[in-house]
Design a protein around this motif. Structure first.
Motif, PDB file in Angstrom:
ATOM      1  N   LEU A  46     -33.077  26.563   6.583  1.00  0.00           N
ATOM      2  CA  LEU A  46     -32.167  25.616   7.010  1.00  0.00           C
ATOM      3  C   LEU A  46     -31.619  24.643   6.290  1.00  0.00           C
ATOM      4  O   LEU A  46     -32.444  24.384   5.275  1.00  0.00           O
ATOM      5  CB  LEU A  46     -32.918  24.617   8.317  1.00  0.00           C
ATOM      6  N   ARG A  99     -27.496  14.315  12.344  1.00  0.00           N
ATOM      7  CA  ARG A  99     -28.649  13.948  12.110  1.00  0.00           C
ATOM      8  C   ARG A  99     -28.961  12.207  12.381  1.00  0.00           C
ATOM      9  O   ARG A  99     -28.067  11.670  12.232  1.00  0.00           O
ATOM     10  CB  ARG A  99     -29.173  14.001  10.599  1.00  0.00           C
ATOM     11  N   TYR A 112     -28.253  20.619  15.290  1.00  0.00           N
ATOM     12  CA  TYR A 112     -27.456  21.842  14.746  1.00  0.00           C
ATOM     13  C   TYR A 112     -26.494  22.574  15.823  1.00  0.00           C
ATOM     14  O   TYR A 112     -26.052  23.658  15.566  1.00  0.00           O
ATOM     15  CB  TYR A 112     -28.498  22.768  14.155  1.00  0.00           C
ATOM     16  N   GLY A 117     -26.147  27.305  19.184  1.00  0.00           N
ATOM     17  CA  GLY A 117     -26.472  26.528  17.803  1.00  0.00           C
ATOM     18  C   GLY A 117     -26.510  27.679  16.745  1.00  0.00           C
ATOM     19  O   GLY A 117     -26.312  28.795  16.712  1.00  0.00           O
ATOM     20  N   ARG A 118     -27.417  27.140  15.634  1.00  0.00           N
ATOM     21  CA  ARG A 118     -27.247  28.154  14.663  1.00  0.00           C
ATOM     22  C   ARG A 118     -28.806  29.008  14.764  1.00  0.00           C
ATOM     23  O   ARG A 118     -29.548  28.737  15.571  1.00  0.00           O
ATOM     24  CB  ARG A 118     -27.425  27.374  13.264  1.00  0.00           C
ATOM     25  N   LEU A 148     -23.869  19.903  11.714  1.00  0.00           N
ATOM     26  CA  LEU A 148     -24.978  19.042  11.642  1.00  0.00           C
ATOM     27  C   LEU A 148     -24.999  17.723  11.707  1.00  0.00           C
ATOM     28  O   LEU A 148     -23.972  17.067  11.031  1.00  0.00           O
ATOM     29  CB  LEU A 148     -25.907  19.472  10.405  1.00  0.00           C
ATOM     30  N   TYR A 193     -22.293  32.094  10.695  1.00  0.00           N
ATOM     31  CA  TYR A 193     -23.526  32.116   9.901  1.00  0.00           C
ATOM     32  C   TYR A 193     -23.824  33.615   9.341  1.00  0.00           C
ATOM     33  O   TYR A 193     -25.045  33.586   8.847  1.00  0.00           O
ATOM     34  CB  TYR A 193     -24.796  31.796  10.811  1.00  0.00           C
ATOM     35  N   TYR A 221     -35.732  19.389  16.359  1.00  0.00           N
ATOM     36  CA  TYR A 221     -34.610  20.462  15.954  1.00  0.00           C
ATOM     37  C   TYR A 221     -34.070  20.700  17.236  1.00  0.00           C
ATOM     38  O   TYR A 221     -34.703  21.099  18.075  1.00  0.00           O
ATOM     39  CB  TYR A 221     -35.410  21.551  15.313  1.00  0.00           C
ATOM     40  N   LEU A 237     -32.550  16.222  14.064  1.00  0.00           N
ATOM     41  CA  LEU A 237     -31.434  16.999  13.716  1.00  0.00           C
ATOM     42  C   LEU A 237     -30.768  17.958  14.833  1.00  0.00           C
ATOM     43  O   LEU A 237     -31.400  18.849  15.460  1.00  0.00           O
ATOM     44  CB  LEU A 237     -31.878  18.048  12.654  1.00  0.00           C
TER      45      LEU A 237
END
Length: 512
Positions: free
Chosen positions: A505, A85, A432, A446-447, A83, A497, A113, A430
């Motif tokens: 999140l 930001r 990710y 990504g996640r 991550l 994950y 996001y 953000l």
């Protein structure tokens, strides 16, 4: 014979019934709007009521049209997988073709996001499962239920004795969007009921609200609220030795309703309650029409699509302020304020000659939701601290990432407005996406996207143990550690994950 709780609930006399029936004829109460649960009731329940608007577009958008191309002020977040930001305010001005400088007034209360991926494993084309966090079934999702249905039916969102005009309101302007909202009953997918147009929304929430010329009535003999006198009579009846146990339960529930009405009456007298009246504006849609052609079928009488959506947004704001609903789903396939003709049918991607045209169409919906956020931020929340926006979360998303690159589902677009009662940190871009940043077959990974949906549910009080019931058996939605799309096969790409895909999140929520 002992009665079941279900039988007792069915016998419970609602506040609406109380007002329409014998009590209603004796009580000169404000309009029904004013008799919905108020700030005192919300406080007694443990906090402000959080609302959700879920605004979903169709047919995708290229990530380069939505996200900033360069971010010089990224901060890495220690302890959170990949991550980075940045403060939206620090980036300044327009961020992209879609997020232009008109968003500047709302930057501090929104999040953008980047790097949300559907983790269904196999690519299946267009995606009706975007609100259920799954993908392997595409237009006929194999698992779970959409988050608007979870919210609608959760006892954390609506108490068992609350009187609400409509627990979820769903509006769509294209028949494919109907399938985005669904339940699952006896193992079978059941598409939710929805409607089209501002007139149908008005009739659903506002048309049957009666008005009275008189204000709250006080008995001239002893200056006592008539509702107090009714309450005294009910208390006396409650003490009767002839009252059965089950009837006592029914009466107790009824008394609770009368007490809520009393609180609202007192709030109105003291000037503390929201003034809730049916909105007065010209409605665009004039008929039920043919939803397969809505709104460009002349039967609908829609002269300006933008006005229709402005009306829908205003009714949403009023419905939240008056606690007529707490969940709204809007499926938008339109892209212009002008009257839409059959030749321009709302912007199917087959008719979009470029990624820029697609971005223009998505920008229309995003801007409508941003305008809604600004209106809600100008409205004091009568049921809690701060503004309506402070106690809401507005989610904009889409069924796809970039349709111009073969309908990607690995970089899903997502924006939120509002903090959901303080649950979300706001004002951030953000990112990710997985690091090191690679683009297998042209797609950033990504996640799990479903973590964003779970965050919205958590902001409204839905427990993890509740939403994890609605999925592939491993939690909410669908989680597959591998992927097989477009000739790209990696059995472990999302395995990092594995232990957190059912969580909200990280970092951006107060649980992360």
């Amino acid at each position: 014979m002992r009665r079941t709780n279900e039988a007792i609930k069915k016998r419970h006399v609602s506040r609406r019934q109380f007002l329409i029936g014998a009590g209603g004829s004796a009580l000169a109460l404000p309009p029904l709007f004013s008799l919905m649960p108020d700030a005192l009731a919300a406080s007694a329940a443990g906090g402000a009521k959080v609302r959700a608007v879920i605004f979903t577009g169709m047919l995708g958008i290229g990530p380069h049209q939505l996200f900033p191309s360069e971010v010089p002020t990224f901060t890495e977040v220690p302890g959170v997988e990949s991550l980075r930001r940045a403060a939206l305010r620090a980036l300044g001005g327009g961020l992209s073709r879609v997020i232009d400088d008109s968003f500047d007034p709302i930057y501090d209360k929104m999040n953008l996001y980047h790097g949300m991926s559907l983790t269904g494993g196999n690519y299946q084309g267009h995606n009706e499962s975007v609100l259920s966090g799954t993908h392997s079934g595409a237009r006929s999702p194999k698992y779970g239920k959409s988050i608007d249905v979870v919210l609608e039916k959760s006892s954390s969102v609506y108490g068992p004795d609350e009187v609400i005009a409509r627990k979820a309101v769903r509006l769509v302007d294209h028949h494919h969007l109907k399938g985005f909202s669904f339940d699952r009953v006896d193992g079978k997918r059941r598409v939710s009921s929805s409607f089209e147009g501002d007139r149908n929304m008005f009739n659903t929430l506002f048309a049957d609200l009666g008005n009275t010329d008189e204000g709250p009535s006080i008995d001239d003999t002893n200056q006592q609220l008539i509702v107090d006198r009714v309450l005294e009579d009910l208390r006396a009846l409650e003490g009767s030795p002839r009252l059965s146990k089950s009837d006592s339960q029914v009466l107790e529930a009824y008394i609770d309703g009368v007490q809520d009405v009393q609180k609202k009456v007192l709030a109105n007298i003291n000037g503390d309650a929201a003034i809730c009246e049916p909105p007065e504006f010209g409605l665009e849609a004039t008929t039920d029409g043919n939803m397969y052609k809505f709104p460009y079928d002349s039967k609908w009488g829609v002269n300006n699509v933008g006005v229709m959506y402005d009306n829908i947004m205003e009714m949403t704001r009023l419905a939240f302020a008056c606690d007529l609903t707490r969940v709204v789903f809007i499926g938008c396939n339109l892209w212009d304020d002008r009257p839409i003709g059959s030749g321009s049918a709302g912007g199917l991607h087959h008719a979009s000659p470029s990624s820029e045209t697609s971005a223009n169409r998505q920008r229309y919906g995003v801007k409508k939701l941003a305008q809604q956020a600004l209106r809600m931020d100008d409205t004091v929340d009568p049921h809690g601290e701060g503004t309506l926006l402070d106690n809401s979360v507005l989610l904009w998303t889409n069924e796809l990432g970039a349709w111009t690159t073969a309908h990607s589902t690995l970089n899903m677009p997502a924006i939120t407005f509002g903090s959901g009662g303080g649950y979300f940190k706001t004002g951030h871009y953000l990112d990710y996406r997985q690091r090191p940043l690679t683009k297998p077959k042209g797609f950033h990974l990504g996640r799990p996207y479903k973590q964003l949906l779970q965050s919205v549910m958590r902001s409204m009080g839905v427990a993890k143990s509740e939403y994890t019931q609605f999925g592939d058996g491993n939690g909410f939605g669908e989680f597959n550690p591998g992927i097989a799309q477009f000739g790209y096969n990696d059995p472990e790409v999302f395995s990092r994950y594995q232990n957190e895909h059912n969580d909200p999140l990280p970092w951006v929520t107060n649980e992360g």
